[in-house]
Enzyme design. Structure first.
Site, PDB file in Angstrom:
ATOM      1  N   LYS A 175       0.875  -1.183   0.000  1.00 51.01           N
ATOM      2  CA  LYS A 175       0.000   0.000   0.000  1.00 51.01           C
ATOM      3  C   LYS A 175       0.910   1.231   0.000  1.00 51.01           C
ATOM      4  O   LYS A 175       1.238   1.770   1.058  1.00 51.01           O
ATOM      5  CB  LYS A 175      -0.923  -0.047   1.224  1.00 51.01           C
ATOM      6  CG  LYS A 175      -2.107   0.901   1.137  1.00 51.01           C
ATOM      7  CD  LYS A 175      -3.132   0.561   2.203  1.00 51.01           C
ATOM      8  CE  LYS A 175      -4.176   1.653   2.359  1.00 51.01           C
ATOM      9  NZ  LYS A 175      -4.954   1.948   1.154  1.00 51.01           N
TER      10      LYS A 175
HETATM   11  N1  PMP Z   1      -7.786  -1.957  -2.760  1.00 47.44           N
HETATM   12  C1  PMP Z   1      -7.163  -0.780  -2.694  1.00 47.44           C
HETATM   13  C2  PMP Z   1      -6.408  -0.295  -3.875  1.00 47.44           C
HETATM   14  C3  PMP Z   1      -7.241  -0.009  -1.524  1.00 47.44           C
HETATM   15  O1  PMP Z   1      -6.645   1.170  -1.455  1.00 47.44           O
HETATM   16  C4  PMP Z   1      -7.993  -0.485  -0.428  1.00 47.44           C
HETATM   17  C5  PMP Z   1      -8.113   0.343   0.827  1.00 47.44           C
HETATM   18  N2  PMP Z   1      -7.038   0.124   1.696  1.00 47.44           N
HETATM   19  C6  PMP Z   1      -8.615  -1.732  -0.538  1.00 47.44           C
HETATM   20  C7  PMP Z   1      -8.495  -2.446  -1.718  1.00 47.44           C
HETATM   21  C8  PMP Z   1      -9.368  -2.319   0.620  1.00 47.44           C
HETATM   22  O2  PMP Z   1      -8.465  -2.716   1.611  1.00 47.44           O
HETATM   23  P1  PMP Z   1      -8.868  -2.714   3.158  1.00 47.44           P
HETATM   24  O3  PMP Z   1     -10.079  -3.539   3.280  1.00 47.44           O
HETATM   25  O4  PMP Z   1      -7.686  -3.307   3.837  1.00 47.44           O
HETATM   26  O5  PMP Z   1      -9.091  -1.307   3.542  1.00 47.44           O
END
Ligand code: PMP
Length: 315
Positions: free
Chosen positions: A159
């Site tokens: 991320k």
């Molecule tokens: N995909 C992307 C590209 C994201 O930025 C996020 C948000 N973090 C998610 C999926 C969902 O991830 P999470 O459930 O861990 O927030």
């Protein structure tokens, strides 16, 4: 939605006033996207504000750092404590928490300087990302012309700040075309995810979600929803899926820390199911919100109440 400022930001081991949490314009991360970050929620519960899967978010943050060979200046324990501290100091009943570690002001060479690494954590009030109405009625989405990054370009499992240029193009295109949000295909044309959400599809009561090989972020809400769904008795399959699966699905929904569990009511101007939240999305949404708000059993120790700290406590 503009950020609602709170009082303090945790910066490099100290709580500082919100307005003072600034950086130099030549900060490496501004120029090259060299940051890794997390988005975490703390929900209001009868036990006070409570983090949802904080440990897993901190773990993913350190994995993102490792993928980018970033030598983080703090330990997971220190950043966990700091998350508690910043929510508590700001007296937030519920919060969105944004830790970020980035390369700061040093040289402007693309090779980052480890000594310039900085860690900050903001916490502020934040409602439903796609709107309260979207949670109940669903959103209109469209497949966008931008694809998710190909393998061997940059890692989507991390991320990292720079990844979000792709997400931003996707979202901007979706808005221009009158959609609330976008769905992207991967570089081979298979279903991937939204700009900040993972994608789920339901057909004949089986739940599908694109696989880790489809350039997705391994969402923590995605994992939670898969576990919740299995507990509710659904079969859940992580697999490579063609675009046209969108058009024959009984239900579609997004998951994410920000988006929570948001139903999709139309895709590419085609109604999904009967054009409103479907029964599977509704059941999962209810189980999800009951879990995060402490109304149902916390089956995997996913909830961690914010530890109260003195208002101006320092590490
Ligand atoms: N995909 C992307 C590209 C994201 O930025 C996020 C948000 N973090 C998610 C999926 C969902 O991830 P999470 O459930 O861990 O927030």
């Amino acid at each position: 939605m503009a950020i609602k400022p709170s009082q303090y930001i945790w910066s490099q081991g100290r709580l500082i006033p919100w307005e003072e949490a600034t950086v130099h314009v030549l900060t490496h991360a501004i120029h090259y996207g060299s940051s890794i970050f997390e988005g975490i929620r703390a929900y209001a519960t009868d036990n006070g504000p409570t983090f949802f899967r904080l440990e897993d978010h901190i773990r993913r943050m350190f994995e993102s750092a490792r993928i980018h060979r970033m030598d983080t200046p703090f330990t997971p324990e220190e950043l966990t404590r700091a998350c508690h501290q910043v929510v508590s100091a700001n007296n937030l009943e519920s919060a969105y928490i944004r830790p970020i570690i980035f390369y700061g002001y040093d040289s402007l060479g693309v090779v980052p300087q480890p000594d310039s690494l900085q860690a900050v954590i903001a916490a502020f009030e934040w409602g439903a990302y796609l709107g309260e109405e979207a949670l109940a009625n669903g959103v209109d989405v469209g497949v966008c012309s931008w694809q998710r990054p190909a393998p061997n370009t940059f890692p989507t499992m991390a991320k990292a700040g720079g990844n979000y240029l792709a997400s931003s193009l996707m979202s901007q295109e979706a808005k221009r075309n009158g959609f609330k949000e976008a769905i992207a295909l991967d570089s081979r044309g298979y279903l991937s995810e939204g700009p900040g959400e993972n994608l789920f599809l339901v057909r004949d009561n089986v739940i599908y979600t694109p696989s880790i090989v489809n350039a997705i972020l391994m969402g923590i809400t995605r994992d939670s929803v898969m576990q919740i769904a299995r507990r509710l008795g659904y079969e859940v399959r992580e697999q490579v899926l063609p675009r046209e699966f969108l058009y024959v699905a009984d239900e579609l929904f997004f998951t994410g820390t920000a988006a929570e569990v948001t139903p999709i009511r139309s895709v590419d101007h085609m109604m999904v199911g009967d054009g409103k939240r479907g029964p599977v999305a509704e059941a999962i949404q209810k189980a999800f919100f009951d879990l995060v708000t402490g109304k149902s059993t916390d089956f995997d120790n996913w909830l961690e109440p914010v530890a109260h700290q003195p208002a101006m406590a320092e590490v």
